[in-house]
Design a protein around this motif. Structure first.
Motif, PDB file in Angstrom:
ATOM      1  N   TYR A 195      48.787 -23.309 -62.021  1.00  0.00           N
ATOM      2  CA  TYR A 195      48.008 -22.063 -61.983  1.00  0.00           C
ATOM      3  C   TYR A 195      48.138 -21.393 -60.622  1.00  0.00           C
ATOM      4  O   TYR A 195      48.337 -20.177 -60.525  1.00  0.00           O
ATOM      5  N   GLN A 199      49.371 -17.612 -59.135  1.00  0.00           N
ATOM      6  CA  GLN A 199      48.638 -16.802 -58.158  1.00  0.00           C
ATOM      7  C   GLN A 199      49.529 -16.427 -56.973  1.00  0.00           C
ATOM      8  O   GLN A 199      49.503 -15.285 -56.496  1.00  0.00           O
ATOM      9  N   GLU A 202      52.098 -13.847 -57.949  1.00  0.00           N
ATOM     10  CA  GLU A 202      51.465 -12.525 -58.065  1.00  0.00           C
ATOM     11  C   GLU A 202      51.206 -11.939 -56.678  1.00  0.00           C
ATOM     12  O   GLU A 202      51.435 -10.744 -56.449  1.00  0.00           O
ATOM     13  N   TYR A 207      56.178 -10.613 -60.237  1.00  0.00           N
ATOM     14  CA  TYR A 207      55.322 -10.582 -61.422  1.00  0.00           C
ATOM     15  C   TYR A 207      55.914 -11.323 -62.620  1.00  0.00           C
ATOM     16  O   TYR A 207      55.170 -11.933 -63.395  1.00  0.00           O
ATOM     17  N   PHE A 214      51.732 -18.509 -65.480  1.00  0.00           N
ATOM     18  CA  PHE A 214      50.462 -18.401 -66.206  1.00  0.00           C
ATOM     19  C   PHE A 214      50.630 -18.760 -67.680  1.00  0.00           C
ATOM     20  O   PHE A 214      49.764 -19.412 -68.274  1.00  0.00           O
ATOM     21  N   ASN A 233      41.385 -18.412 -66.375  1.00  0.00           N
ATOM     22  CA  ASN A 233      41.828 -17.545 -65.280  1.00  0.00           C
ATOM     23  C   ASN A 233      43.314 -17.223 -65.373  1.00  0.00           C
ATOM     24  O   ASN A 233      43.751 -16.127 -64.989  1.00  0.00           O
ATOM     25  N   GLY A 237      44.999 -13.591 -65.663  1.00  0.00           N
ATOM     26  CA  GLY A 237      46.162 -13.179 -64.880  1.00  0.00           C
ATOM     27  C   GLY A 237      47.240 -12.550 -65.753  1.00  0.00           C
ATOM     28  O   GLY A 237      47.865 -11.555 -65.366  1.00  0.00           O
ATOM     29  N   ARG A 240      46.019  -9.104 -66.577  1.00  0.00           N
ATOM     30  CA  ARG A 240      46.016  -8.236 -65.397  1.00  0.00           C
ATOM     31  C   ARG A 240      47.426  -7.735 -65.082  1.00  0.00           C
ATOM     32  O   ARG A 240      47.641  -6.544 -64.834  1.00  0.00           O
TER      33      ARG A 240
END
Length: 418
Positions: A195, A199, A202, A207, A214, A233, A237, A240
């Motif tokens: 995870y 992050q 990102e 991306y 993710f 989460n 992501g 998002r």
């Protein structure tokens, strides 16, 4: 004469080959020495990695990775003894080593043909590599180095380190060696690192890599092993990045609808879905999911508040809006936004009635004007309450001041003039 030239050329070729093989041996010796010379070892192996006679030999790439392994091993020994060592170089060495060994392992699977035309495979190199890669995984040097890179302000390098660690259990060398794979445990910590890889990617604006990390949190094994919050989460992501960076609204909507069903207790998914539909003017769909949200959690004032806003802004259904605002205030009697939105809705409705009466007869106009003022009067205690609860909010103050002016309440209007 021609024969002599041919033999001379053959000697030169052989000498070049032996020289490069000597470089491979030299590199290993320098790395494995009591006082290692890593720079010298890397210089020696660099030539062998470029030479046509040695660059296709798995052992060449194994030795290239062995240099980094020895730096890792010796760094560990110094750490245990409380001695200083170059932690950055230690992490870089592991990353370098793993990349070299991945190539060496793949090359070892390519057979050579002996003099009798039989295929021969290099089994020694994989047997040397795989246990050491297991050691890398279980002692997490790449995670440690990645964390240091992040602390140093380099999320891209941190991602490279983290994902290299997380890719070890998924590699061919592990899948093809079940006895060694059994020494690897992909527990909740593994999924924490996965995870965090997303992050970091990102944060580094990588991306596609972030999405890939993710999405790996949604495998069946992850769902059974990872921490629930990390899975949720990770899916936040995915949404998002899909909506903000990929700007793929259709895909984001489809994904959110899946998450609404998969994680019914998580407000973030249904709220995001409602927000997209509301902003797109798709009021009926927004209301559909609001009703679902209210059914699941009737005590959340925000849902009733948003529902009221949709009725006002998009549908101009004021009575339905007022009913929703009543519900919101009943649940949270000290919610300033609830009172404010309710009061503004009354003012807007008053304006609509007043403006619609512009072409009526004088008598009919006066009747509608009275209705408009009555609605403004209903708005008054609501806007006053919002301002009382949050006097620092300039919008609340400005709207209340405007309403005082409409109602001819000059003293109160002057009291709020800046």
């Amino acid at each position: 004469m021609k024969k002599s030239i041919f033999l001379a050329a053959l000697v030169l070729i052989s000498a070049g080959c032996f020289a490069q093989k000597a470089n491979v041996s030299k590199a290993r010796s320098l790395a494995d020495a009591e006082t290692p010379d890593y720079a010298g070892a890397r210089a020696a192996i660099a030539e062998a990695l470029q030479n046509d006679e040695t660059k296709d030999q798995p052992n060449t790439w194994y030795v290239a990775g062995f240099i980094g392994y020895k730096e890792f091993y010796n760094g560990n020994m110094k750490q245990q003894l409380g001695q200083q060592f170059d932690k950055k170089a230690w992490g870089d060495a592991v990353y370098e080593s793993l990349n070299y060994w991945t190539k060496a392992y793949d090359m070892a699977k390519i057979p050579t043909i002996d003099k009798k035309g039989r295929e021969k495979f290099d089994t020694r190199t994989p047997k040397s590599i795989v246990p050491k890669v297991v050691e890398y995984f279980n002692s997490i040097p790449l995670i440690i180095a990645g964390f240091d890179a992040y602390q140093a302000g380099d999320p891209s390098k941190a991602y490279d380190m983290f994902i290299a660690h997380c890719n070890i259990p998924e590699s061919d060398m592990m899948k093809e060696n079940p006895s060694e794979m059994a020494k690897i445990v992909c527990d909740s910590n593994y999924y924490i690192y996965l995870y965090q890889s997303g992050q970091l990617a990102e944060a580094a604006e990588r991306y596609d890599e972030a999405l890939a990390a993710f999405e790996r949190m949604n495998t069946e094994h992850a769902k059974q092993t990872a921490l629930y919050d990390d899975i949720v989460n990770a899916n936040v992501g995915i949404y998002r990045i899909t909506i903000q960076n990929k700007q793929d609204t259709a895909k984001a909507l489809a994904f959110l609808e899946e998450c609404v069903n998969a994680y019914p207790k998580e407000q973030v998914f249904i709220q995001s879905l409602i927000d997209i539909y509301a902003r797109a003017g798709q009021s009926e769909k927004a209301l559909k999911y609001l009703d679902l949200a209210i059914q699941r959690e009737p005590g959340v004032a925000l849902y009733h508040l948003i529902k009221g806003d949709i009725y006002v802004v998009f549908l101009k259904q004021y009575d339905n809006a007022f009913a929703s605002y009543d519900q919101a205030i009943a649940i949270e009697p000290n919610n300033a936004a609830g009172y404010f939105n309710y009061g503004v809705a009354y003012c807007e409705y008053a304006d609509k009635i007043y403006n619609d009466a512009a072409y009526l007869s004088a008598k009919e106009f006066e009747v509608e004007k009275a209705k408009s003022q009555e609605l403004n009067q209903k708005a008054l205690p609501l806007l006053e309450k919002a301002y009382e609860l949050d006097p620092e909010n300039y919008d609340y103050k400005r709207s209340l001041r405007s309403l005082y002016y409409r109602l001819g309440m000059d003293d109160k209007y002057q009291a709020l003039v800046d």
